[in-house]
Scaffold this active site. Structure first.
Site, short mmCIF file in Angstrom:
data_model
loop_
_atom_site.label_atom_id
_atom_site.label_comp_id
_atom_site.label_asym_id
_atom_site.label_seq_id
_atom_site.Cartn_x
_atom_site.Cartn_y
_atom_site.Cartn_z
N GLU A 13 0.26 -1.27 0.32
CA GLU A 13 0.28 -0.14 -0.40
C GLU A 13 1.01 1.34 0.15
O GLU A 13 0.43 2.24 -0.71
CB GLU A 13 -0.49 0.01 1.55
CG GLU A 13 -2.12 -1.25 1.10
CD GLU A 13 -2.91 -1.26 2.28
OE1 GLU A 13 -4.13 -1.17 2.06
OE2 GLU A 13 -2.73 -0.95 2.87
N GLY A 79 -12.65 -4.90 1.53
CA GLY A 79 -13.73 -5.19 1.28
C GLY A 79 -15.36 -4.14 1.23
O GLY A 79 -15.81 -3.98 1.56
N MET A 173 -9.26 -2.94 8.23
CA MET A 173 -8.76 -3.78 9.54
C MET A 173 -8.19 -1.98 10.71
O MET A 173 -7.38 -2.09 11.28
CB MET A 173 -8.00 -4.82 10.04
CG MET A 173 -8.79 -5.96 8.92
SD MET A 173 -8.28 -7.34 8.43
CE MET A 173 -7.67 -7.92 10.13
N GLU A 174 -8.35 -0.82 9.85
CA GLU A 174 -7.66 -0.51 10.34
C GLU A 174 -8.14 1.56 10.39
O GLU A 174 -7.59 2.46 11.82
CB GLU A 174 -5.86 -0.01 9.96
CG GLU A 174 -4.46 -1.01 9.50
CD GLU A 174 -5.04 -2.11 8.69
OE1 GLU A 174 -6.14 -1.28 7.77
OE2 GLU A 174 -5.01 -3.45 8.43
N ASP A 197 -12.07 -6.68 -2.92
CA ASP A 197 -12.88 -8.02 -2.56
C ASP A 197 -14.23 -7.49 -1.94
O ASP A 197 -13.92 -6.83 -1.74
CB ASP A 197 -12.03 -8.99 -1.84
CG ASP A 197 -12.32 -8.59 0.01
OD1 ASP A 197 -10.69 -7.61 0.13
OD2 ASP A 197 -12.58 -8.81 0.15
N1 SAH Z 1 -2.82 -11.38 2.83
C1 SAH Z 1 -2.30 -10.79 3.68
C2 SAH Z 1 -3.43 -10.33 4.78
C3 SAH Z 1 -4.42 -9.31 4.70
S1 SAH Z 1 -4.85 -8.91 5.60
C4 SAH Z 1 -1.25 -11.82 4.63
O1 SAH Z 1 -1.32 -13.28 4.62
O2 SAH Z 1 0.07 -10.80 5.15
C5 SAH Z 1 -6.34 -7.91 4.76
C6 SAH Z 1 -5.83 -6.47 4.22
O3 SAH Z 1 -7.04 -5.80 3.54
C7 SAH Z 1 -6.25 -5.40 5.32
O4 SAH Z 1 -5.33 -4.92 5.76
C8 SAH Z 1 -7.42 -4.64 5.80
O5 SAH Z 1 -7.30 -3.14 6.01
C9 SAH Z 1 -7.89 -5.29 4.18
N2 SAH Z 1 -8.84 -5.51 3.62
C10 SAH Z 1 -9.14 -6.05 2.39
N3 SAH Z 1 -10.14 -6.96 2.27
C11 SAH Z 1 -10.34 -6.63 3.79
C12 SAH Z 1 -11.97 -8.17 4.27
N4 SAH Z 1 -12.61 -8.61 3.84
N5 SAH Z 1 -12.01 -7.71 5.55
C13 SAH Z 1 -11.24 -7.05 6.50
N6 SAH Z 1 -9.72 -6.19 5.72
C14 SAH Z 1 -9.86 -6.34 4.34
#
Ligand code: SAH
Length: 234
Positions: A13, A79, A173-174, A197
Site C-alpha cells: 500500500e 472489502g 482492519m485499520e 474483494d
Molecule cells: N494477505 C495478507 C493479509 C491481509 S489482511 C497476509 O497474508 O499477510 C487484509 C488487509 O486488507 C487489511 O489490512 C485490511 O485493512 C484490508 N482488507 C481488505 N479486504 C478486507 C476484508 N474483506 N476484511 C477485512 N479487511 C480487509
C-alpha cells in the site's frame, strides 16, 4: 512547514507512494520503519503500520506525536459491502466505526464504549478536496461508512451484521483506529480505500488477485490529494 503523514497497513500500500518520492530517509522507531522525505516543499512521513487496529494505532500516534505530522492520509484496500462498489472502486470514509467493539451485554450499542462514540467523522475539508481532485481526474470516488475490525471478513453473515449495525459500505482492519487517534489529537485525517474483494466466501482469492492493483489505484489518488493540499498550502 506542513508535515503530512501517509499511512498504509501493508508494504504494497505504500510502495507506490515511496516510488513517487525521489529521495527518502529511513528511520527505525517503535519497532517499525518510517520514511521521511521532502516533496514539493512540504515534509512527508510515510509508513505501513502492519495489519490491524493495534499496529495502526501505534503508527498513527507515532506519526503525530513523535514525527509531528499535522495531517494524516491513509491509503489502502478494503472489502466492499455496498453492492455498488466493484473491485478497484475508490471509497472515502465519511465516518468510521469499530465493528468488533462489543459491550452490548451491558446495554450499549455495538461499537460503543463509555467515553467514546460509535462513529468518528473524517475531516470535511479533505473530503471536499477529494471531490475536487476526483473531478479533475474524471474519477468517481464514493463516500461512505467504513467499518473496522481485527478480522479479515469473508462471510456473508458477518457482512450482513456489519451492515445491520453500522450501515457500512466497506470494511477493513485499520481505519477506525486511525480515526480515533487523529480525532483525539485534533489532526485532520482522510481514509481512502480501493476495493480488493467483497468480503464474501471468495474474498481471500479476490484479495490475492486484486490487492496490488487496488493498492496502486488508492496510492495514485492519495498522491493527487497531496499535490492538491500542497497547492492550497502555498
Ligand atoms: N494477505 C495478507 C493479509 C491481509 S489482511 C497476509 O497474508 O499477510 C487484509 C488487509 O486488507 C487489511 O489490512 C485490511 O485493512 C484490508 N482488507 C481488505 N479486504 C478486507 C476484508 N474483506 N476484511 C477485512 N479487511 C480487509
Amino acid at each position: 512547514m506542513l508535515k503530512i503523514a501517509i499511512m498504509g497497513a501493508m508494504p504494497e500500500e505504500i510502495t507506490p507512494i515511496l516510488e513517487k518520492l525521489n529521495n527518502y530517509k529511513t528511520i527505525k522507531y517503535a519497532d517499525n520503519e518510517y520514511y521521511e522525505a521532502t516533496y514539493e516543499g512540504v515534509e512527508i512521513v510515510v509508513a505501513y503500520s502492519k495489519i490491524g487496529k493495534v499496529f495502526s494505532t501505534l503508527t498513527a500516534t507515532t506519526m503525530i506525536q513523535h514525527f509531528g505530522c499535522d495531517i494524516l492520509l491513509f491509503s489502502g484496500v478494503a472489502g466492499g459491502i455496498n453492492p455498488s462498489l466493484k473491485i478497484g472502486d475508490l471509497i472515502v470514509a465519511t465516518k468510521l466505526a469499530q465493528h468488533d467493539l462489543d459491550i452490548t451485554a451491558f446495554g450499549h450499542p455495538m461499537g460503543f464504549v463509555p467515553g467514546g462514540s460509535v462513529f468518528v467523522e473524517a475531516d470535511k475539508n479533505l473530503i471536499e478536496l477529494s471531490k475536487k481532485v476526483a473531478k479533475e481526474l474524471g474519477k468517481t470516488v464514493q463516500e461512505g461508512v467504513i467499518a473496522t475490525g481485527d478480522q479479515f471478513v469473508h462471510n456473508e453473515k458477518v457482512k450482513d451484521n456489519i451492515v445491520k449495525y453500522f450501515n457500512a459500505d466497506a470494511l477493513e482492519m485499520e481505519g477506525a483506529s486511525v480515526a480515533v487517534v487523529c480525532n483525539a489529537l485534533n489532526i485532520p485525517f482522510f481514509i481512502l480505500r480501493a476495493i480488493s474483494d467483497t468480503a464474501d466466501t471468495d474474498a481471500s482469492f479476490s484479495f490475492d488477485e486484486f490487492m496490488q492493483s487496488s493498492a496502486i489505484i488508492s496510492a495514485e489518488f492519495i498522491m493527487k490529494m497531496v499535490q492538491s493540499i500542497i497547492g492550497n498550502n502555498k
